[in-house]
Design a protein around this motif. Structure first.
Motif, short mmCIF file in Angstrom:
data_model
loop_
_atom_site.label_atom_id
_atom_site.label_comp_id
_atom_site.label_asym_id
_atom_site.label_seq_id
_atom_site.Cartn_x
_atom_site.Cartn_y
_atom_site.Cartn_z
N ALA A 1 38.42 52.48 29.96
CA ALA A 1 39.15 52.61 31.20
C ALA A 1 40.31 53.75 31.31
CB ALA A 1 39.96 51.47 31.76
N ALA A 2 40.94 53.92 30.29
CA ALA A 2 42.07 54.82 30.24
C ALA A 2 41.39 56.25 30.19
CB ALA A 2 42.91 54.58 29.14
N TYR A 3 40.43 56.14 29.22
CA TYR A 3 39.66 57.54 29.11
C TYR A 3 39.20 57.79 30.45
CZ TYR A 3 36.85 61.44 27.94
OH TYR A 3 36.28 62.67 27.88
N ALA A 4 38.52 57.11 31.35
CA ALA A 4 37.89 57.12 32.50
C ALA A 4 39.10 57.84 33.63
CB ALA A 4 37.18 56.22 33.08
N GLU A 5 40.10 57.16 33.49
CA GLU A 5 41.50 57.64 34.55
C GLU A 5 41.72 59.13 34.25
OE1 GLU A 5 42.98 56.18 36.92
OE2 GLU A 5 41.98 54.23 36.67
N PHE A 6 41.46 59.42 33.27
CA PHE A 6 41.67 60.91 32.83
C PHE A 6 40.71 61.84 32.48
CE2 PHE A 6 46.60 61.43 32.83
CZ PHE A 6 46.99 60.09 33.50
N ALA A 7 39.55 61.56 32.63
CA ALA A 7 38.69 62.53 31.99
C ALA A 7 38.35 63.75 32.69
CB ALA A 7 37.17 61.49 32.29
N THR A 8 38.79 63.64 34.02
CA THR A 8 38.69 65.04 34.57
C THR A 8 39.86 65.74 34.65
OG1 THR A 8 39.29 63.85 36.65
CG2 THR A 8 36.81 63.86 36.48
N VAL A 9 41.04 65.25 34.06
CA VAL A 9 42.00 66.20 33.82
C VAL A 9 42.05 67.25 33.00
CG1 VAL A 9 44.72 65.99 33.64
CG2 VAL A 9 43.56 64.38 35.05
N ASN A 10 42.37 68.39 33.16
CA ASN A 10 42.43 69.45 32.20
C ASN A 10 43.75 69.90 31.63
OD1 ASN A 10 41.80 71.63 30.38
ND2 ASN A 10 40.98 72.76 32.20
N GLY A 11 43.70 69.21 30.37
CA GLY A 11 44.91 69.64 29.22
C GLY A 11 45.37 70.82 28.96
N LEU A 12 44.74 71.72 29.68
CA LEU A 12 44.87 73.30 29.46
C LEU A 12 46.11 73.57 30.03
CD1 LEU A 12 44.03 76.20 28.71
CD2 LEU A 12 42.63 76.52 30.57
N MET B 1 49.61 72.09 31.58
CA MET B 1 50.35 70.84 31.86
C MET B 1 51.38 70.98 33.24
SD MET B 1 51.35 73.19 29.72
CE MET B 1 50.04 72.80 28.39
N THR B 2 51.55 72.41 33.65
CA THR B 2 52.26 72.73 34.91
C THR B 2 51.47 72.37 35.86
OG1 THR B 2 51.48 74.99 35.09
CG2 THR B 2 53.35 74.77 33.73
N VAL B 3 50.09 72.35 35.94
CA VAL B 3 49.31 71.87 37.07
C VAL B 3 49.18 70.23 36.76
CG1 VAL B 3 47.07 72.01 38.34
CG2 VAL B 3 48.13 74.19 37.14
N PHE B 4 49.03 69.87 35.86
CA PHE B 4 48.85 68.19 35.53
C PHE B 4 50.07 67.90 34.77
CE2 PHE B 4 44.74 70.23 35.72
CZ PHE B 4 43.99 69.73 36.85
N PRO B 5 51.17 67.69 35.31
CA PRO B 5 52.68 67.21 34.64
C PRO B 5 52.30 66.07 33.83
CG PRO B 5 52.58 67.39 36.95
CD PRO B 5 51.33 67.76 36.74
N SER B 6 51.18 65.22 34.17
CA SER B 6 50.90 63.95 33.29
C SER B 6 50.39 64.06 32.06
CB SER B 6 49.76 62.97 34.20
OG SER B 6 48.67 63.59 34.13
N VAL B 7 49.88 65.16 31.57
CA VAL B 7 49.30 65.60 30.22
C VAL B 7 50.90 65.69 29.48
CG1 VAL B 7 48.56 67.25 29.13
CG2 VAL B 7 47.49 66.75 31.07
N ALA B 8 51.90 66.23 30.07
CA ALA B 8 53.13 66.48 29.14
C ALA B 8 53.89 65.15 29.01
CB ALA B 8 54.10 67.35 30.04
N ARG B 9 53.72 64.30 29.96
CA ARG B 9 54.26 63.09 29.92
C ARG B 9 53.71 62.25 28.76
NH1 ARG B 9 56.27 58.24 32.58
NH2 ARG B 9 56.28 57.01 30.68
N LEU B 10 52.29 61.94 29.07
CA LEU B 10 51.60 61.34 28.02
C LEU B 10 51.63 61.92 26.42
CD1 LEU B 10 47.88 60.72 29.71
CD2 LEU B 10 50.03 59.00 29.53
N GLU B 11 51.69 63.09 26.52
CA GLU B 11 51.82 63.84 24.92
C GLU B 11 53.36 63.69 24.34
OE1 GLU B 11 49.77 67.39 23.90
OE2 GLU B 11 51.12 67.92 22.47
#
Ligand SMILES: Cc1ncc(COP(=O)(O)O)c(C=O)c1O
Length: 479
Positions: free
Chosen positions: A49-60, A62-72
């Motif tokens: 389920a967690a994968y599915a929530e973020f499957a379409t987010v691009n980790g390339l 992190m300024t566009v997807f700040p959630s990536v920085a938070r999780l990492e």
């Protein structure tokens, strides 16, 4: 497979499920390699389920997807709290191989800038994971391999220290090593490296999320992490004893100044400015999210209880193996991994593996290396705890049967022929002929009994084995 005509989702998923039929089971504790089953209800569903929530987010980016920085930052923070020291920084990667590749690149570039080393060497104990050889191959380093102690299977710190040269950019210690599950003398190797101004990497890919919790569960575990003076980087896989799904690891460095050399940045093209901390550019944040979720779900006490379960399985397996006539456990495994050999010979050992496979158990054959004997390797996970007694009973039966089978051996004529082959210049027909002789033709699938194939491979020089195996895998991936 054709994308046309379009098919309903249920049908497509049913096909995928059916494909799994021929695979070794990844849950249930009968597959003693490749899989890490905590046997925790709800965990697989949460990870999916967690994968599915973020499957379409691009980790390339992190300024566009700040959630990536938070999780990492949360994940790397957790790894640093467990294995780091003040100042530690790190990166989330796709697995042990990528963490190692990045640590080697970092050491190479750091040594070029700080010491002017242009022809770098990577100094390894013989038991260091093959990923270091891969990294050296990709990144243009020369590997210098030092034999390990043939009794304890641990790295020889004095021999490593003596092998350090002005070209050495990184030394390696494993905690524990994959082949035998023993912990190298990290403090000695790190101290000798520091004395010569050389960086030292601890490969805790497999042990990093287990050893601290074993310690917490009351087991003796030597210091092996970034708190040890001289250790400058460390890899730890969350997709092993962290029980995250595959594609999750962390590489840690003593500080951000060292980690800087890992990053790739490029502004010299007309596209968007590129800064890639890792090998991949575009990457799904799904793997990051599932690993984050798994860590939260299991928690400190959960990991401690799981580690205690692994240690319990290991204790019972080791006692049972040591009690089985003709079996020799290799070294003094620290829990998690166990390897054993049969001094009666390779043929019997591999017959045993085949017999166990017929009884529904997968143990991983490892071939001989210099003085180090071929063996069967087991990765223990919490799901194996309740399986150990059944495995030992089947192992004793399988051993009886294996002793009745005709030994497999290699025709000396074949060995003579093989010795004359140069793997670098072998043509496709010659390779195909040797593969067919070995019973390795991708078209017909793998032979059900691997003993004849592995006995032959074991007798061949490593470069020829490598050529044949690569060709064999290529024959499987043929469209
Ligand atoms: C000690 C060690 N290092 C590195 C690796 C490579 O990790 P991965 O298969 O995740 O790339 C492994 C895998 O088993 C390992 O045990």
């Amino acid at each position: 497979m054709s994308p046309d005509p379009a098919r309903p989702a249920a049908e497509v998923l049913a096909d995928l499920r059916a494909l799994r039929g021929a695979d070794a089971p990844t849950r249930g504790g009968r597959t003693f390699a490749y899989v890490y089953d905590p046997a925790l209800p709800g965990l697989d569903e949460l990870a999916a389920a967690a994968y599915a929530e973020f499957a379409t987010v691009n980790g390339l980016d992190m300024t566009v997807f700040p959630s990536v920085a938070r999780l990492e930052n949360d994940l790397v923070g957790a790894a640093a709290a467990l294995l780091g020291a003040p100042g530690t920084q790190g990166t989330f990667t796709s697995g042990g191989t990528e963490s190692i590749l990045l640590a080697v690149k970092t050491a190479r570039d750091h040594a070029r800038v700080t010491r002017g080393v242009t022809d770098p060497q990577l100094l390894l104990p013989a038991t260091a994971h093959a990923a270091f050889h891969k990294a050296a191959g990709y990144l243009g380093l020369e590997t210098v391999v030092v034999p390990v102690d043939p009794v304890t299977f641990r790295a020889d710190a004095d021999a490593l220290a003596a092998a350090i040269t002005d070209r050495t950019v990184l030394t390696v210690a494993s905690a524990p090593s994959y082949p035998h599950g023993v912990i190298d003398p990290v403090a000695e190797i790190a101290a000798a490296s520091a004395e010569r101004g050389v960086l030292c990497h601890v490969d805790a890919c497999i042990g990093g999320w287990l050893l601290p919790y074993l310690r917490r569960a009351g087991r003796p575990v030597p210091a092996f992490d970034l708190t040890v003076p001289g250790v400058t980087s460390l890899s730890v896989d969350l997709h092993k004893y962290g029980y995250a799904d595959k594609g999750a690891s962390v590489v840690l460095y003593r500080d951000a100044e060292l980690r800087r050399h890992q990053y790739f940045a490029h502004a010299g093209w007309p596209g968007y400015p590129v800064v890639n901390p890792t090998v991949q550019g575009t990457k799904s944040a799904g793997l990051l999210a599932q690993a984050w979720a798994v860590l939260q779900y299991v928690g400190e006490d959960g990991y401690t209880a799981l580690a205690a379960g692994v240690a319990d399985a290991s204790d019972r397996l080791l006692a049972g193996l040591r009690d089985t006539e003709g079996v020799e456990v290799l070294g003094d495994p620290s829990a998690g991994l166990v390897s054993f050999t049969l001094p009666a010979g390779l043929s019997l050992l591999l017959h045993l593996a085949d017999e166990l496979r017929e009884r529904g158990w997968y143990l991983q054959p490892q071939l001989s290396h210099g003085e180090l004997p071929a063996n069967l390797h087991l990765t223990l996970t919490p799901a194996t705890v309740d399986r150990v007694d059944g495995l030992l009973a089947d192992l004793r039966e399988a051993l009886k049967t294996a002793r009745t089978l005709p030994p497999v051996s290699v025709d000396p004529g074949v060995l003579e022929l093989a010795a004359a082959l140069d793997p670098a210049t072998l043509g496709p027909e010659e390779v195909a002929a040797v593969l067919a002789f070995a019973g390795l033709t991708g078209a017909g699938g793998l032979p059900t009994r691997m003993a004849p194939v592995l006995v032959l491979l074991d007798a061949l020089p490593a470069p020829l084995q490598e050529r044949l195996l690569a060709e064999f895998v290529g024959s499987i991936f043929r469209i």
